[in-house]
Design a protein around this motif. Structure first.
Motif, short mmCIF file in Angstrom:
data_model
loop_
_atom_site.label_atom_id
_atom_site.label_comp_id
_atom_site.label_asym_id
_atom_site.label_seq_id
_atom_site.Cartn_x
_atom_site.Cartn_y
_atom_site.Cartn_z
N UNK A 295 24.64 53.78 31.31
CA UNK A 295 26.08 53.71 31.58
C UNK A 295 26.68 55.08 31.31
N UNK A 296 27.50 55.58 32.20
CA UNK A 296 28.15 56.87 31.97
C UNK A 296 29.66 56.66 31.90
N UNK A 297 30.24 57.12 30.80
CA UNK A 297 31.68 56.93 30.61
C UNK A 297 32.35 58.23 30.21
N UNK A 298 33.69 58.18 30.16
CA UNK A 298 34.48 59.35 29.77
C UNK A 298 34.79 59.31 28.28
N UNK A 299 36.08 59.37 27.98
CA UNK A 299 36.52 59.42 26.58
C UNK A 299 36.37 58.04 25.92
N UNK A 300 35.46 57.96 24.94
CA UNK A 300 35.21 56.65 24.32
C UNK A 300 36.04 56.44 23.04
N UNK A 301 36.91 57.43 22.75
CA UNK A 301 37.72 57.29 21.53
C UNK A 301 39.16 56.88 21.79
N UNK A 302 39.52 56.65 23.07
CA UNK A 302 40.85 56.11 23.33
C UNK A 302 40.84 54.64 22.94
N UNK A 303 42.00 54.15 22.52
CA UNK A 303 42.09 52.76 22.07
C UNK A 303 42.94 51.95 23.04
N UNK A 304 42.51 50.74 23.30
CA UNK A 304 43.26 49.88 24.20
C UNK A 304 43.52 48.52 23.56
N UNK A 305 44.73 48.01 23.84
CA UNK A 305 45.11 46.66 23.43
C UNK A 305 44.70 45.75 24.60
N UNK A 306 43.58 45.04 24.39
CA UNK A 306 42.97 44.28 25.50
C UNK A 306 43.21 42.78 25.37
N UNK A 307 43.58 42.16 26.49
CA UNK A 307 43.68 40.70 26.50
C UNK A 307 42.94 40.13 27.69
N UNK A 308 43.05 38.82 27.83
CA UNK A 308 42.37 38.10 28.91
C UNK A 308 43.41 37.75 29.99
N UNK A 309 43.12 38.16 31.22
CA UNK A 309 44.10 38.02 32.31
C UNK A 309 44.58 36.58 32.50
N UNK A 310 43.68 35.61 32.33
CA UNK A 310 44.07 34.22 32.56
C UNK A 310 45.15 33.78 31.56
N UNK A 311 45.13 34.35 30.35
CA UNK A 311 46.19 34.05 29.37
C UNK A 311 47.51 34.70 29.79
N UNK A 312 47.40 35.90 30.36
CA UNK A 312 48.61 36.69 30.60
C UNK A 312 49.44 36.16 31.78
N UNK A 313 48.79 35.53 32.76
CA UNK A 313 49.57 35.03 33.90
C UNK A 313 50.50 33.88 33.48
N UNK A 314 50.12 33.17 32.44
CA UNK A 314 50.99 32.10 31.95
C UNK A 314 52.33 32.69 31.47
N UNK A 315 52.23 33.86 30.83
CA UNK A 315 53.45 34.52 30.35
C UNK A 315 54.37 34.90 31.51
N UNK A 316 53.76 35.31 32.64
CA UNK A 316 54.57 35.67 33.82
C UNK A 316 55.42 34.47 34.23
#
Ligand code: GDP
Length: 339
Positions: free
Chosen positions: A210-231
């Motif tokens: 696997x080749x990636x870029x900057x691995x030290x950035x931080x992300x607040x990750x959620x699950x899309x199926x949860x988020x559509x309910x909020x919409x």
């Protein structure tokens, strides 16, 4: 009773597919807006077995006449505007197109609603990218924006337009400031899915690493199926408003890689620094993750970290899926491709 009509623009994307499923379960009649030159392979809708349930209509964010006609004729109860040029990286090479779709497209939509269907409620997909390099640690609806990509700037433009039309013309329109949200329906252009997919290929000897870029950035990750309910919940309130939707936790890319690697049964060891940092599979002694400079961004958002207290209080929404569950859902679905 007649079914409520909802239009989802960008229905072939990750969120469009999950939202369509959610609205159909709530007995909506779902229309899916598709742009003229879209490749009409609705693989996400197929995967969720929704293709026969949704009425696909041409809906081009660049075409005022097309938008006006559809809005005037259908008088939707709700519109979810998920259509966008949504790749941060691509926005640097196509800034004009990005703004045309993401900013001017939203004005076209707002104007059509204002003139032809004033009661239609509109959800606009804003983005946590708008916060950019803001110095505030925890980002909520009041945090100042410091966007650092053409994508983020285009989204901020439409975010303010939504605010303006709500105040000036009393339209029912809301912006959801969603933090990163992924799922098995995510494209490989996004890092989480790329990790899940490429490490699976490494596991089955179809790729060396696997080749990636900057691995030290931080992300607040959620699950899309949860988020559509909020919409949907945003459009069910008495008053329209904007909401941050986030998991309230953040992790760096390296941690995400570690979790996926572990799920796939790798036992990895990180060695080296900077561009020479690699992850080695202890069982085979092979390098399975490398850093590649070409995946670094021209300007970067180092961390995203959302505070969705307002959504919790007003919408009674909170995420149901944590990062480990998300990794499990994504990896399980990926592994099913290899059986
Ligand atoms: P974004 O937060 O909306 O840009 O979502 P992405 O999933 O595309 O990127 C999340 C973060 O991962 C960004 O800060 C990228 O710089 C970082 N990143 C590191 N390596 C990669 C990579 O190979 N691909 C992508 N897409 N992002 C990477």
């Amino acid at each position: 009773m007649a079914r409520k009509k909802a239009l989802i623009t960008g229905v072939s994307g990750q969120d469009g597919a999950y939202l369509a499923k959610f609205l159909l379960e709530k007995n909506y009649q779902v229309f899916g807006g598709e742009r003229q030159n879209a490749n009409r392979d609705f693989w996400r809708l197929k995967k969720l077995q929704l293709t026969n349930e949704i009425k696909i209509i041409p809906f081009e964010m660049l075409e005022e006449n097309n938008i006006n006609k559809v809005i005037r004729e259908e008088k939707f109860f709700e519109i979810y505007n998920l259509a966008a040029q949504s790749f941060v990286d691509k926005s640097f090479t196509s800034p004009v197109y990005t703004s045309n779709v993401n900013s001017l497209g939203v004005i076209r939509l707002l104007e059509a609603i204002r003139y032809f269907s004033k009661k239609t409620k509109l959800y606009q997909a804003s983005s946590s990218e708008m916060f950019g390099t803001t110095k505030l640690k925890l980002q909520d609806e009041k945090t100042y924006f410091q966007p650092v990509s053409p994508y983020a700037i285009s989204k901020l433009h439409s975010h303010w337009m939504i605010n303006l039309y709500r105040e000036a013309y009393k339209l029912y329109c809301c912006s959801g400031i969603l933090f990163n949200h992924d799922s098995p329906l995510r494209g490989k252009e996004f890092v989480a899915q790329k990790i899940v997919s490429d490490l699976a290929q490494v596991k089955f000897n179809m790729k060396s690493c696997l080749q990636v870029g900057n691995i030290y950035v931080r992300r607040d990750w959620g699950y899309a199926a949860d988020y559509v309910e909020a919409m949907w919940k945003m459009l069910q309130q008495k008053k329209p408003d904007d909401y941050v939707i986030s998991s309230g936790k953040n992790y760096n890319i390296k941690t995400f890689i570690n979790k996926v690697a572990k799920y796939y049964g790798f036992n990895i060891l990180w060695k080296g620094k900077g561009m020479n940092e690699v992850a080695i599979d202890k069982q085979t002694n092979k390098i399975i993750v490398k850093i590649n400079e070409s995946f670094f961004r021209k300007s970067e958002v180092d961390r995203t970290f959302g505070n969705s207290k307002k959504a919790k209080k007003t919408l009674a929404w909170s995420p149901k899926t944590n990062i480990d569950d998300l990794v499990k859902i994504m990896c399980e679905s990926e592994l099913a491709n290899y059986i």
